[in-house]
Design an enzyme around this catalytic site. Structure first.
Site, PDB file in Angstrom:
ATOM      1  CD  GLU A 206      -3.017  -1.041   2.218  1.00 25.39           C
ATOM      2  OE1 GLU A 206      -2.902  -0.196   3.135  1.00 25.39           O
ATOM      3  OE2 GLU A 206      -3.980  -1.805   2.127  1.00 25.39           O
ATOM      4  CE  LYS A 338     -10.879  -3.168   4.083  1.00 24.09           C
ATOM      5  NZ  LYS A 338     -10.213  -4.369   4.678  1.00 24.09           N
TER       6      LYS A 338
HETATM    7  C1  2PG Z   1      -7.267  -3.909   5.706  1.00 28.42           C
HETATM    8  C2  2PG Z   1      -7.018  -3.731   4.224  1.00 28.42           C
HETATM    9  C3  2PG Z   1      -6.431  -2.399   3.907  1.00 28.42           C
HETATM   10  P1  2PG Z   1      -6.815  -5.797   2.643  1.00 28.42           P
HETATM   11  O1  2PG Z   1      -7.003  -4.958   6.278  1.00 28.42           O
HETATM   12  O2  2PG Z   1      -7.820  -3.013   6.331  1.00 28.42           O
HETATM   13  O3  2PG Z   1      -5.262  -2.121   4.653  1.00 28.42           O
HETATM   14  O4  2PG Z   1      -6.220  -4.767   3.722  1.00 28.42           O
HETATM   15  O5  2PG Z   1      -7.392  -4.992   1.547  1.00 28.42           O
HETATM   16  O6  2PG Z   1      -5.654  -6.625   2.216  1.00 28.42           O
HETATM   17  O7  2PG Z   1      -7.864  -6.593   3.364  1.00 28.42           O
HETATM   18 MG    MG Z   2      -7.977  -4.327   8.205  1.00 24.56          MG
END
Ligand code: 2PG
Ligand code: MG
Length: 434
Positions: A206, A338
């Site tokens: 990231e 998300k």
């Molecule tokens: C998280 C995300 C972003 P990933 O765990 O919050 O940092 O990671 O998209 O790999 O789940």
């Molecule tokens: Mg997370």
């Protein structure tokens, strides 16, 4: 009312070089929207499933089936139909795939269609995306406080350290612009400290610095040193936020910090994190225990919920049902939002509203696999949710989202920035910011 003229899916590539799904939606009135599905690496076990082709090509990551689901299932079902708004399009997606984890069409297909529809409907109304979101959900738009990664670890850095995200928040800044400025200083101060120690080894997924440390706590110490190096007093305007992502190193209440060759149970992990809360200006902590350890999450919340923001990510996967259960159960006081964890904008907003109603903080978040798509900047502004997590201060798939917030700030004005108060309201702020 909008009439869908075409929906077309195609394969594009994300920030890790993996295939992903892009969708274009063209409306009869000429308006159009485009969106790209992001992808997680540290995924919750109950989040919407990305449909991948498997096999040996492209490490099994190809998305031909998901793209075909867009072009051969979703498009024929929707083209020519009239919809009142993006929510009605989401309802049609859910009718095609009512499975809890979007197993039928793939969350990567549904999220790209859902976000593209959101863009198309905003365009049909001649509104910027954030404005359409604010109007549709009757929200007051605001510019969020960012959580910005300085060191990346866990699944985003080959598990070089166990803890996943070492981030800063700058609630003491007066504008989003000032957050960017202070973050840039801290980010490069951290890089120069790593370089001085001969430990500068590039960046993680990231954009945060690659975490060459001997212990997890050394990353925290270095972060504090980086903040100090910029002339800031840690905990005054700049504070620390962590994503422990404990599901990645825990199973059934047993945790293993590989870097330190340490095994611990839930109680010991909670104690260790409690010691960190005492020693460092941490105002937010995500997934402090594993997603399979709800009792641990409740105990952590009982002990520290009044002094730190406790975010459920892998544990809650943007699910309205899981958030409702956690509120009832007393685990967490905040949720990561998300859209691709649940599969549609409608469902993600529903989860956010449930959390907010319970007094929780909602934090709109990117995934570790991202693209030039900036929809989440608009989502966080339009919902006025207050916080946005995007990754680091490096790499264009991250900077695009911060830059989009700056553009929106130009329209909304610096007063629309939510910063200023949260740190003073935290346990750390009350104790140290008189
Ligand atoms: C998280 C995300 C972003 P990933 O765990 O919050 O940092 O990671 O998209 O790999 O789940
Ligand atoms: Mg997370």
């Amino acid at each position: 009312m909008v009439v869908i003229k075409t929906i077309s899916g195609r394969r594009v590539w994300d920030s890790r070089g993996n295939p992903t799904v892009e969708v274009d939606i063209l409306l009869e009135n000429g308006a159009y929207g485009r969106a790209i599905a992001p992808a997680g690496a540290s995924r919750g076990s109950r989040e919407a499933i990305d449909q991948r082709d498997g096999g040996s090509a492209l490490r099994g990551m190809n998305v031909k089936k998901a793209v075909a689901n867009v072009n051969e299932i979703i498009a024929p079902a929707m083209v020519g139909r009239t919809f009142s708004d993006h929510a009605a399009i989401d309802a049609a997606i859910l009718a095609l795939d009512p499975s809890p984890m979007k197993q039928t069409l793939g969350g990567n297909a549904t999220v790209a269609v859902s976000l593209a529809a959101l863009h198309a409907v905003a365009a049909a109304k001649s509104k910027p995306l954030w404005q359409h979101i604010a109007d549709h959900y009757q929200r007051t738009a605001s510019i969020p406080l960012p959580e910005i990664q300085i060191f990346g670890g866990g699944a985003h850095a080959e598990r070089r350290v166990d803890i996943q995200d070492f981030m800063i928040m700058v609630p003491g800044a007066k504008s989003f612009d000032e957050v960017m400025e202070i973050t840039s200083e801290v980010y490069f101060a951290a890089g120069s400290i790593m370089a001085e120690k001969g430990r500068l080894s590039g960046i993680a997924d990231e954009g945060g610095w690659w975490p060459v440390f001997d212990s997890n706590e050394e990353a925290l110490e270095t972060l504090v040193a980086a903040i100090e190096k910029t002339g800031e007093k840690p905990g005054e305007r700049v504070a620390i936020s962590l994503d422990i992502a404990a599901s990645e190193f825990g199973n059934n209440g047993k945790y293993r910090l590989a870097l330190e060759d340490r095994e611990m149970d839930t109680e010991a992990l909670i104690d260790m994190l409690g010691d960190w809360l005492d020693a460092y200006p941490i105002i937010s902590i995500e997934d402090p225990v594993g997603e399979d350890d709800p009792e641990g999450m409740r105990e952590f919340t009982r002990r520290y919920g009044d002094r730190v923001q406790i975010i459920g990510d892998d544990y809650l996967v943007t699910s309205n049902e899981l958030v409702k259960e956690a509120i009832e159960f007393g685990a967490c006081n905040s949720v990561l939002i998300k859209v691709n964890q649940i599969g549609t904008v409608t469902e993600a907003v529903e989860t956010f509203l449930t959390a907010e109603k319970a007094g929780w903080q909602g934090v709109v978040s990117a995934r570790s696999g991202e693209t030039e798509d900036v929809s989440i900047s608009h989502l966080s502004v339009g919902l006025g949710c207050g916080q946005l997590k995007v990754g680091s201060f490096n790499r264009s798939e991250r900077m695009a989202k911060w830059n989009e917030c700056l553009r929106i700030q130009d329209v909304l004005g610096a007063d629309a920035f939510v910063g200023g108060t949260p740190i003073a309201n935290t346990w750390w702020g009350k104790k140290y910011l008189k």
